[in-house]
Structure formats: structure tokens, C-alpha cells
Scaffold this motif. Sequence first.
Motif, mmCIF file in Angstrom:
data_model
loop_
_atom_site.group_PDB
_atom_site.id
_atom_site.type_symbol
_atom_site.label_atom_id
_atom_site.label_comp_id
_atom_site.label_asym_id
_atom_site.label_seq_id
_atom_site.Cartn_x
_atom_site.Cartn_y
_atom_site.Cartn_z
ATOM 1 N N LEU A 194 12.028 -48.148 -1.514
ATOM 2 C CA LEU A 194 11.173 -46.982 -1.269
ATOM 3 C C LEU A 194 11.515 -45.791 -2.154
ATOM 4 O O LEU A 194 10.758 -44.811 -2.179
ATOM 5 N N ARG A 195 12.624 -45.860 -2.902
ATOM 6 C CA ARG A 195 13.022 -44.698 -3.695
ATOM 7 C C ARG A 195 13.310 -45.009 -5.167
ATOM 8 O O ARG A 195 13.327 -44.087 -5.997
ATOM 9 N N ALA A 196 13.519 -46.259 -5.535
ATOM 10 C CA ALA A 196 13.922 -46.596 -6.904
ATOM 11 C C ALA A 196 12.818 -46.245 -7.910
ATOM 12 O O ALA A 196 11.630 -46.509 -7.683
ATOM 13 N N LYS A 197 13.211 -45.668 -9.049
ATOM 14 C CA LYS A 197 12.245 -45.338 -10.102
ATOM 15 C C LYS A 197 11.586 -46.594 -10.664
ATOM 16 O O LYS A 197 10.420 -46.561 -11.048
ATOM 17 N N ARG A 198 12.333 -47.704 -10.694
ATOM 18 C CA ARG A 198 11.808 -48.952 -11.244
ATOM 19 C C ARG A 198 10.563 -49.426 -10.495
ATOM 20 O O ARG A 198 9.708 -50.123 -11.060
ATOM 21 N N LEU A 199 10.443 -49.054 -9.227
ATOM 22 C CA LEU A 199 9.330 -49.511 -8.397
ATOM 23 C C LEU A 199 8.289 -48.415 -8.139
ATOM 24 O O LEU A 199 7.493 -48.510 -7.216
ATOM 25 N N ARG A 200 8.309 -47.385 -8.983
ATOM 26 C CA ARG A 200 7.400 -46.254 -8.777
ATOM 27 C C ARG A 200 5.941 -46.690 -8.861
ATOM 28 O O ARG A 200 5.103 -46.280 -8.045
ATOM 29 N N ALA A 201 5.606 -47.554 -9.824
ATOM 30 C CA ALA A 201 4.220 -47.986 -9.992
ATOM 31 C C ALA A 201 3.745 -48.806 -8.805
ATOM 32 O O ALA A 201 2.599 -48.662 -8.348
ATOM 33 N N GLU A 202 4.627 -49.682 -8.293
ATOM 34 C CA GLU A 202 4.258 -50.503 -7.134
ATOM 35 C C GLU A 202 4.028 -49.630 -5.900
ATOM 36 O O GLU A 202 3.090 -49.863 -5.127
ATOM 37 N N ARG A 203 4.888 -48.619 -5.692
ATOM 38 C CA ARG A 203 4.706 -47.737 -4.533
ATOM 39 C C ARG A 203 3.454 -46.880 -4.692
ATOM 40 O O ARG A 203 2.739 -46.613 -3.723
ATOM 41 N N ALA A 204 3.180 -46.456 -5.918
ATOM 42 C CA ALA A 204 1.991 -45.633 -6.159
ATOM 43 C C ALA A 204 0.709 -46.399 -5.860
ATOM 44 O O ALA A 204 -0.333 -45.799 -5.561
ATOM 45 N N ALA A 205 0.781 -47.730 -5.939
ATOM 46 C CA ALA A 205 -0.403 -48.551 -5.682
ATOM 47 C C ALA A 205 -0.674 -48.721 -4.193
ATOM 48 O O ALA A 205 -1.725 -49.253 -3.809
ATOM 49 N N VAL A 206 0.255 -48.276 -3.345
ATOM 50 C CA VAL A 206 0.061 -48.391 -1.895
ATOM 51 C C VAL A 206 -0.948 -47.339 -1.446
ATOM 52 O O VAL A 206 -0.731 -46.140 -1.611
ATOM 53 N N THR A 207 -2.044 -47.778 -0.881
ATOM 54 C CA THR A 207 -3.086 -46.860 -0.405
ATOM 55 C C THR A 207 -2.959 -46.568 1.082
ATOM 56 O O THR A 207 -3.483 -45.576 1.569
ATOM 57 N N SER A 208 -2.259 -47.430 1.803
ATOM 58 C CA SER A 208 -2.037 -47.226 3.234
ATOM 59 C C SER A 208 -0.782 -47.988 3.642
ATOM 60 O O SER A 208 -0.550 -49.108 3.178
ATOM 61 N N TRP A 209 0.020 -47.366 4.503
ATOM 62 C CA TRP A 209 1.220 -48.033 4.984
ATOM 63 C C TRP A 209 0.951 -48.850 6.244
ATOM 64 O O TRP A 209 1.881 -49.327 6.888
ATOM 65 N N LEU A 210 -0.330 -49.030 6.566
ATOM 66 C CA LEU A 210 -0.719 -49.993 7.591
ATOM 67 C C LEU A 210 -1.114 -51.284 6.886
ATOM 68 O O LEU A 210 -1.823 -51.255 5.878
ATOM 69 N N PRO A 211 -0.682 -52.421 7.373
ATOM 70 C CA PRO A 211 -0.921 -53.682 6.660
ATOM 71 C C PRO A 211 -2.383 -54.095 6.682
ATOM 72 O O PRO A 211 -3.108 -53.837 7.649
ATOM 73 N N GLU A 212 -2.804 -54.724 5.596
ATOM 74 C CA GLU A 212 -4.149 -55.269 5.495
ATOM 75 C C GLU A 212 -4.137 -56.695 6.033
ATOM 76 O O GLU A 212 -3.341 -57.522 5.622
ATOM 77 N N GLY A 213 -5.038 -56.992 6.963
ATOM 78 C CA GLY A 213 -5.040 -58.276 7.650
ATOM 79 C C GLY A 213 -5.111 -59.468 6.722
ATOM 80 O O GLY A 213 -4.402 -60.468 6.901
ATOM 81 N N THR A 214 -5.957 -59.372 5.682
ATOM 82 C CA THR A 214 -6.115 -60.495 4.759
ATOM 83 C C THR A 214 -4.819 -60.799 4.026
ATOM 84 O O THR A 214 -4.426 -61.961 3.867
ATOM 85 N N THR A 215 -4.132 -59.749 3.580
ATOM 86 C CA THR A 215 -2.872 -59.943 2.853
ATOM 87 C C THR A 215 -1.795 -60.503 3.769
ATOM 88 O O THR A 215 -1.016 -61.385 3.375
ATOM 89 N N VAL A 216 -1.736 -59.996 4.996
ATOM 90 C CA VAL A 216 -0.757 -60.512 5.954
ATOM 91 C C VAL A 216 -0.996 -61.995 6.208
ATOM 92 O O VAL A 216 -0.052 -62.787 6.252
ATOM 93 N N ARG A 217 -2.258 -62.384 6.350
ATOM 94 C CA ARG A 217 -2.555 -63.799 6.593
ATOM 95 C C ARG A 217 -2.117 -64.667 5.424
ATOM 96 O O ARG A 217 -1.609 -65.778 5.618
ATOM 97 N N ARG A 218 -2.282 -64.183 4.195
ATOM 98 C CA ARG A 218 -1.864 -64.959 3.029
ATOM 99 C C ARG A 218 -0.347 -65.113 3.001
ATOM 100 O O ARG A 218 0.178 -66.183 2.666
ATOM 101 N N VAL A 219 0.370 -64.039 3.347
ATOM 102 C CA VAL A 219 1.837 -64.118 3.401
ATOM 103 C C VAL A 219 2.269 -65.113 4.477
ATOM 104 O O VAL A 219 3.153 -65.951 4.253
#
Length: 438
Positions: A194-219
Motif C-alpha cells: 500500500l505504500r511502496a513507490k514500485r507499486l504506485r501505478a497499480e494502486r493508482a489504477a484502483v477505482t474502489s476499495w470495494l471488490p468487484e464481484g466478477t474479479t473475485v469470482r475469477r480469483v
Amino acid sequence: MLSQLGHVMVNFVDSVVVGHIGKVPLAAVGVGVSTTSVLLVLGVGLSMGSVPLVAAADGRRDFPELGRLLVASVWTNALAGLVLAGLGQLVPYLLPWLGQPAEVVVLAGPWVQVISLSLFPLMVFQGFREFAEGLGLTRQAMWLSILGNVLNGVLCYALVYGAWGAPEMGMMGSAWATLFARTLMAVFMGAYVLRAKRLRAERAAVTSWLPEGTTVRRVVDLGAPIGVQMALEVGAFATSLLMAGWLGVTTEAAHKVAIDVASMTYMAASGIAAAATIRVGNLRGAGNLLAARQAGFAAYWLTFGFMGVMAVLLIATRHAVPYIYISDPLVVEQAATLLLVAALFQVSDGLQVVGLGALRGLEDVKVPSVVALLAYWAVALPLGYFLGFKMGMGAPGVWTGLLVGLTIVAVVLLLRFLRETRPEYAAALPVAGEHATA
């Protein structure tokens, strides 16, 4: 490899510290580890469902998808951790029905309840860890696993023996030490993601911290079969320990020693398998099936060489290693015999786990689960029971059954990987990110 070893090093430290109290506490820890390990690997397998998805999305440089996977991975694993910790509280009520010595059951029950609480922070750790490892960031989990094990070792010794002013809690101290260490690992792994600079782009792509049902089902669609497969395998080994318990406390303690050693070499091979999942998944996501096939072969050869060396070492040290755990001569003698069988199945054990890892990179998880069900529960355990109890071989007979089961799985999964990565099969493979079917 080092971060994978972290899971079993906790059990190793607990067993070594508790083993010097006596063979009954050591057997009790063995029963506790065997029963709760089924829950642990079910959760760890579920957490692995995000790895091939993250690796494939990273191969496509699909940041919106990575953002959704980050949220889904954390939520899925945290909720699974709560469920597993709750189920673990029920395990002690089953112990009296498993045919174990009464003195072992009395000690194992409270230990199981505390160690089960640690499944929640462990799964939170896994949620963050598997996302980072899907991106190829493996060193962070390694260092945290090392830190967690050092902390667990110090606390375990202090709480078991009452050293350095700590309360003397006996074998229960090892369970509380594990709970504290895993909680700290979860906090630091979450802080990194949640804080590393290396993952800044991945965190910036998060539009909501509530999970999306479709993605959860795929996982879950990918992770659940992996968890089931791992639970079937570990469940078979756990059942073999219960069979050893039918032969008495001495045999059960010897089995615990041997299975601890075999688990450490297995988890090292599991680290290579995890690397195979990442590399095969990433290259497949980039559309390069030939390179994915080569990555799988590299993992196979690395594992073959590593486990071959481990087999030789086990044969050479089988009479000395048990003394690390316990000095009881009867336990040591039986453990040395079991370690010889463990040496024989080192290569098969390593090749089957790396086969699973390579196939996960292809998002092929259902068929391996069926293979595990048949090989372990329809062949290995019945054969082990027949050899151990009907033919009078005892614990070595039970382990011979496991050797046969592991070899079957290793051969079948290698053949499947060869089949699924043929150039003519490239068009038939599912699109990266979709769940593969048989």
C-alpha cells in the motif's frame, strides 16, 4: 524458495523447541499441525488464484485489471482467513474421534485453537503477498518470512521455557508465538503493497476499495481448485500421521520428525513452482507460448537437480537429523527409517509440485485437482494402509503408499504440461485471464 520455506519453518521451530519437553508434546504438536495444515493449505491455495491472473495482466500491461485484482486479492483472502480461523476452533472437538492416544489429544486441543487464530493474519499476508509475487516481486515476502521466523523462534523459546522473564507456558507458548509473528508479517506486507513507490501505478489504477464481484469470482474460480488440490495432498499426509498414531506415541513422534524434514525440502521445491507460475503466466499473457514452455522446463530441471541433491543428503544424514528434534532412541530409530523412504520420494514430490505450478501459469487447475484426488485418496492411502497394517510393514508401509501416489501425480502432470504447451495447442488455450477447463 525462502518465502515458501517460511510456512514450514514455523512448524520446524515449534517442533524442535517442544520436542525437547518430551515425545507426548511433540506428538501433540504433530497432530495439531497435521489437522490445521489442511485448513492452512486450503487457504494458501485459494490465495494462489490471483497469481496467474496478476502475472498475465502484468504481461499485457493492463493496469486497470491489476487494480481490480489487488482489491479482490486482499478482500478474498481476508474473508477466507476469518472462515478458516473459525473452522479451526471446531477441530479440537474432532480429535477424540481420530483414534489418537488420549494424552496426545488432551494437549493438542488447546494448541489447535490458538494456532487456528493465526490463520486470519496469515491469509491477510497471503492476499498482499500473492499480488506482489504475481508482479515478480518476491524478495519482500522472503525478507518478511525470515523476519517472522526469527521472531517466532525467539518468542517460542521464551514462552515455552519461561526464558528472559517471559511466562513459562509449555507447548502452548509455541502457538501464541506463531500467532504474534504472523500478525506482524501481515501488517508489514500490507504496508509494503500500500505504500511502496514500485507499486504506485497499480494502486493508482484502483477505482474502489470495494471488490468487484466478477474479479473475485475469477480469483476464486482459479484459487478454489488449487486449494482443494493442496488440501487433498496435505490431507493425505495428515491422514498418514493419524495412521502412525494408531501404532503408538513413539511411531507418531517419529512420523512427525520425518514429515517435518520432508516438508522443508518440498516447500523449497514449491518456491521453484511458484516462480514457474509467475513466469509461465507472464509469458503466456504476453502471447509467447514457446517461452512459457521453456520456463516450465527450466523449473522442472531446477527441481530435478535440487531434489536429487536433497535425496542424497537425507540418506547420508537420516540417523543424525532426528536428534535435532528429540533424543529418545526409539523415536530416532524409527524416524531414520522413515527418512530413508522420504529420500526415495524426493524427486517425485518435487516434480509433482513444479508441474502444478507450471500448469497454474496456464490457468489449468481443475484436472490437477482430479489427479490429486485419485492418486492420493484412491491409490496412496489405501495402498499405505494395506502395506502398513495388513502386511505388517508399519509406518514405512504407509509412507511407501505415499511414494507411489506422488510418483503417479508427477508423471501425469508432466505429460499434461507437455500436451498443453505444444505449438498446435496454442490456439486452443483460453485467453489470458479466463479460467481454463479440462
